[in-house]
Design a protein around this motif. Structure first.
Motif, mmCIF file in Angstrom:
data_model
loop_
_atom_site.group_PDB
_atom_site.id
_atom_site.type_symbol
_atom_site.label_atom_id
_atom_site.label_comp_id
_atom_site.label_asym_id
_atom_site.label_seq_id
_atom_site.Cartn_x
_atom_site.Cartn_y
_atom_site.Cartn_z
ATOM 1 N N HIS A 1 0.824 -1.204 0.000
ATOM 2 C CA HIS A 1 0.000 0.000 0.000
ATOM 3 C C HIS A 1 0.864 1.263 0.000
ATOM 4 N N MET A 2 2.017 1.198 0.645
ATOM 5 C CA MET A 2 2.952 2.326 0.603
ATOM 6 C C MET A 2 3.397 2.603 -0.833
ATOM 7 N N VAL A 3 3.707 1.546 -1.553
ATOM 8 C CA VAL A 3 4.103 1.687 -2.960
ATOM 9 C C VAL A 3 2.951 2.258 -3.782
ATOM 10 N N SER A 4 1.731 1.799 -3.519
ATOM 11 C CA SER A 4 0.566 2.312 -4.244
ATOM 12 C C SER A 4 0.375 3.803 -3.991
ATOM 13 N N ALA A 5 0.565 4.225 -2.739
ATOM 14 C CA ALA A 5 0.437 5.647 -2.406
ATOM 15 C C ALA A 5 1.510 6.473 -3.105
ATOM 16 N N ASP A 6 2.727 5.956 -3.143
ATOM 17 C CA ASP A 6 3.812 6.686 -3.814
ATOM 18 C C ASP A 6 3.566 6.799 -5.309
ATOM 19 N N LEU A 7 3.025 5.757 -5.911
ATOM 20 C CA LEU A 7 2.720 5.818 -7.341
ATOM 21 C C LEU A 7 1.569 6.786 -7.611
ATOM 22 N N MET A 8 0.596 6.827 -6.717
ATOM 23 C CA MET A 8 -0.510 7.781 -6.862
ATOM 24 C C MET A 8 0.030 9.213 -6.832
ATOM 25 N N PHE A 9 0.937 9.465 -5.897
ATOM 26 C CA PHE A 9 1.562 10.775 -5.797
ATOM 27 C C PHE A 9 2.391 11.071 -7.058
ATOM 28 N N THR A 10 3.088 10.058 -7.551
ATOM 29 C CA THR A 10 3.952 10.228 -8.721
ATOM 30 C C THR A 10 3.164 10.619 -9.961
ATOM 31 N N LEU A 11 1.946 10.113 -10.098
ATOM 32 C CA LEU A 11 1.131 10.415 -11.277
ATOM 33 C C LEU A 11 0.839 11.901 -11.417
ATOM 34 N N THR A 12 0.910 12.653 -10.329
ATOM 35 C CA THR A 12 0.617 14.084 -10.385
ATOM 36 C C THR A 12 1.833 14.919 -10.778
ATOM 37 N N LEU A 13 3.019 14.360 -10.692
ATOM 38 C CA LEU A 13 4.231 15.145 -10.926
ATOM 39 C C LEU A 13 4.337 15.713 -12.342
ATOM 40 N N PRO A 14 3.959 14.972 -13.396
ATOM 41 C CA PRO A 14 4.011 15.588 -14.728
ATOM 42 C C PRO A 14 3.124 16.824 -14.843
ATOM 43 N N PHE A 15 1.977 16.833 -14.177
ATOM 44 C CA PHE A 15 1.096 18.004 -14.202
ATOM 45 C C PHE A 15 1.764 19.196 -13.522
ATOM 46 N N TRP A 16 2.405 18.932 -12.370
ATOM 47 C CA TRP A 16 3.079 20.023 -11.671
ATOM 48 C C TRP A 16 4.283 20.525 -12.456
ATOM 49 N N ALA A 17 4.936 19.637 -13.198
ATOM 50 C CA ALA A 17 6.092 20.056 -13.997
ATOM 51 C C ALA A 17 5.669 21.052 -15.073
ATOM 52 N N VAL A 18 4.562 20.737 -15.751
ATOM 53 C CA VAL A 18 4.051 21.649 -16.784
ATOM 54 C C VAL A 18 3.576 22.949 -16.145
ATOM 55 N N TYR A 19 2.906 22.839 -15.021
ATOM 56 C CA TYR A 19 2.385 24.013 -14.317
ATOM 57 C C TYR A 19 3.525 24.942 -13.875
ATOM 58 N N ALA A 20 4.604 24.363 -13.351
ATOM 59 C CA ALA A 20 5.726 25.179 -12.890
ATOM 60 C C ALA A 20 6.399 25.893 -14.050
ATOM 61 N N ASP A 21 6.382 25.268 -15.213
ATOM 62 C CA ASP A 21 7.052 25.865 -16.370
ATOM 63 C C ASP A 21 6.245 26.998 -16.992
ATOM 64 N N SER A 22 4.901 26.896 -16.924
ATOM 65 C CA SER A 22 4.100 27.945 -17.567
ATOM 66 C C SER A 22 2.898 28.318 -16.709
ATOM 67 N N GLU A 23 1.770 27.678 -16.962
ATOM 68 C CA GLU A 23 0.545 27.933 -16.216
ATOM 69 C C GLU A 23 -0.301 26.667 -16.216
ATOM 70 N N TRP A 24 -1.454 26.725 -15.550
ATOM 71 C CA TRP A 24 -2.323 25.545 -15.498
ATOM 72 C C TRP A 24 -3.129 25.471 -16.792
ATOM 73 N N VAL A 25 -2.827 24.469 -17.593
ATOM 74 C CA VAL A 25 -3.447 24.363 -18.921
ATOM 75 C C VAL A 25 -4.383 23.168 -19.023
ATOM 76 N N PHE A 26 -4.662 22.516 -17.896
ATOM 77 C CA PHE A 26 -5.406 21.255 -17.936
ATOM 78 C C PHE A 26 -6.889 21.412 -17.609
ATOM 79 N N GLY A 27 -7.333 22.603 -17.256
ATOM 80 C CA GLY A 27 -8.746 22.820 -16.988
ATOM 81 C C GLY A 27 -9.123 22.686 -15.523
ATOM 82 N N ALA A 28 -10.307 23.163 -15.191
ATOM 83 C CA ALA A 28 -10.775 23.178 -13.803
ATOM 84 C C ALA A 28 -10.996 21.779 -13.212
ATOM 85 N N PRO A 29 -11.648 20.841 -13.935
ATOM 86 C CA PRO A 29 -11.843 19.505 -13.338
ATOM 87 C C PRO A 29 -10.523 18.808 -13.014
ATOM 88 N N ALA A 30 -9.556 18.937 -13.926
ATOM 89 C CA ALA A 30 -8.255 18.303 -13.690
ATOM 90 C C ALA A 30 -7.566 18.890 -12.475
#
Length: 363
Positions: free
Chosen positions: A76-105
């Motif tokens: 379950h620890m590994v599952s939690a870490d992978l869940m957290f990891t899935l968000t990192l690409p979104f934050w990478a894009v956000y840090a580089d420019s702005e939030w381009v994925f929409g309100a629901p995302a």
């Protein structure tokens, strides 16, 4: 990413873009923090994502290969870490420019981010506590109890995420789209979520880790069993690692809370805290790939299994004889005899077959 990591509000980009009045009656410009984040965070999040996927997926594969090594809490620890990891690409894009994925995302990514963050730390603490329970009283370590504990930790993480999910939203700020907590005049919630991160994300898991370490140390002192000393090494390693990763981040979050309470108001100090939250957050986020690595390296039984899979039959027999020699003289004699038979048959010419931002800125 700091932008959203600090519980998504803690470190929202409003703090980067805002010009806040300073004690010198001038604008407190924070462009340095934003420029540093834009250059550093996309690279860091991308690298962390890759390393996390490699290490956590490798550990899952190891669990699949060796059924005897499967444990509920580490899985379950590994599952939690992978869940957290899935968000990192979104934050990478956000840090580089702005939030381009929409309100629901914005809300969905925040949900995965915060649940993964809280649950990972809670599972680490309970995983180590379970080590003591398994050692002290096997009756309390039934599979049913472990499943109930895992369900409780997921539920607790989800409840802790509810305030973040309520306040976070995607909107425009100074001509840019951002995804961050929007409190309006409810600034008490901002302070509450900072302290929630400190208590639930750091203090409680650390207390559980220290408590478990002390109990196991007392048990090891009373006995000479090698197995228990190995458990102590695993517990101590995770306790030290957790403290090193999360204490600096929690301390800076606490200082940010003091800033919200106007205990700290100088512009220079505020800028330094913004830079500090980025650095300490990155250190804390390294847990997503260091947790599985530490679990394997500090767990000798797990490491021997993996090493045995990659070794030759002769090496397997030697490794087995060495490991059992410390536990049973009789077993050692049997395995040495088996090794002798193997060597003899090999010398006679027989062929033997040979055989891996809070929303970044979570507070």
């Amino acid at each position: 990413m700091d932008i959203n990591a600090q519980t998504s509000d803690d470190y929202n980009y409003e703090e980067y873009y805002n010009l806040e009045p300073s004690v010198d009656y001038g604008p407190c410009k924070k462009h340095q923090a934003r420029e540093f984040s834009q250059r550093f965070l996309p690279v860091f999040y991308s690298l962390t994502c890759v390393l996390s996927v490699i290490t956590n997926v490798s550990l899952i594969i190891a669990f699949i290969w060796f059924k005897s090594l499967r444990r509920a809490l580490p899985l379950h620890m590994v599952s939690a870490d992978l869940m957290f990891t899935l968000t990192l690409p979104f934050w990478a894009v956000y840090a580089d420019s702005e939030w381009v994925f929409g309100a629901p995302a914005c809300k969905i990514v925040t949900l995965f981010y915060m649940v993964g963050l809280y649950s990972s730390n809670l599972f680490v603490g309970c995983m180590i506590l379970q080590k003591y329970v398994d050692m002290a009283c096997m009756l309390l370590s039934s599979a049913k109890r472990k499943r109930a504990l895992c369900a409780f930790l997921w539920l607790l993480s989800l409840l802790a995420t509810a305030p973040h999910l309520y306040f976070v939203e995607a909107h425009e700020f100074q001509g840019q789209k951002i995804c961050t907590n929007h409190f309006l005049h409810k600034h008490s919630w901002r302070i509450y979520m900072r302290f929630q991160m400190i208590v639930l994300g750091f203090c409680i898991p650390l207390l559980v880790l220290v408590f478990s370490t002390v109990l196991i140390l007392r048990t090891v002192v009373r006995t000479t069993l090698v197995k228990r000393s190995r458990t102590l090494m695993l517990v101590t390693g995770f306790t030290v690692l957790f403290f090193v990763l999360w204490f600096p981040y929690s301390l800076v979050i606490f200082l940010h809370a003091l800033q919200e309470l106007h205990v700290i108001s100088e512009c220079t100090t505020s800028l330094h805290l913004d830079l500090a939250i980025v650095g300490t957050e990155c250190i804390a986020f390294m847990h997503v790939y260091l947790n599985p690595v530490a679990y394997v390296l500090l767990n000798k039984r797990f490491w021997r299994k993996i090493r045995g899979r990659c070794s030759t039959p002769r090496e397997n027999l030697l490794g087995a004889s060495e490991s059992t020699g410390t536990e049973s003289t009789q077993d050692n004699a049997v395995e040495l005899k088996a090794f002798g038979m193997y060597s003899g048959s090999e010398s006679e010419g027989s062929n033997a077959e040979r055989q891996g931002h809070f929303l970044p800125h979570a507070s």
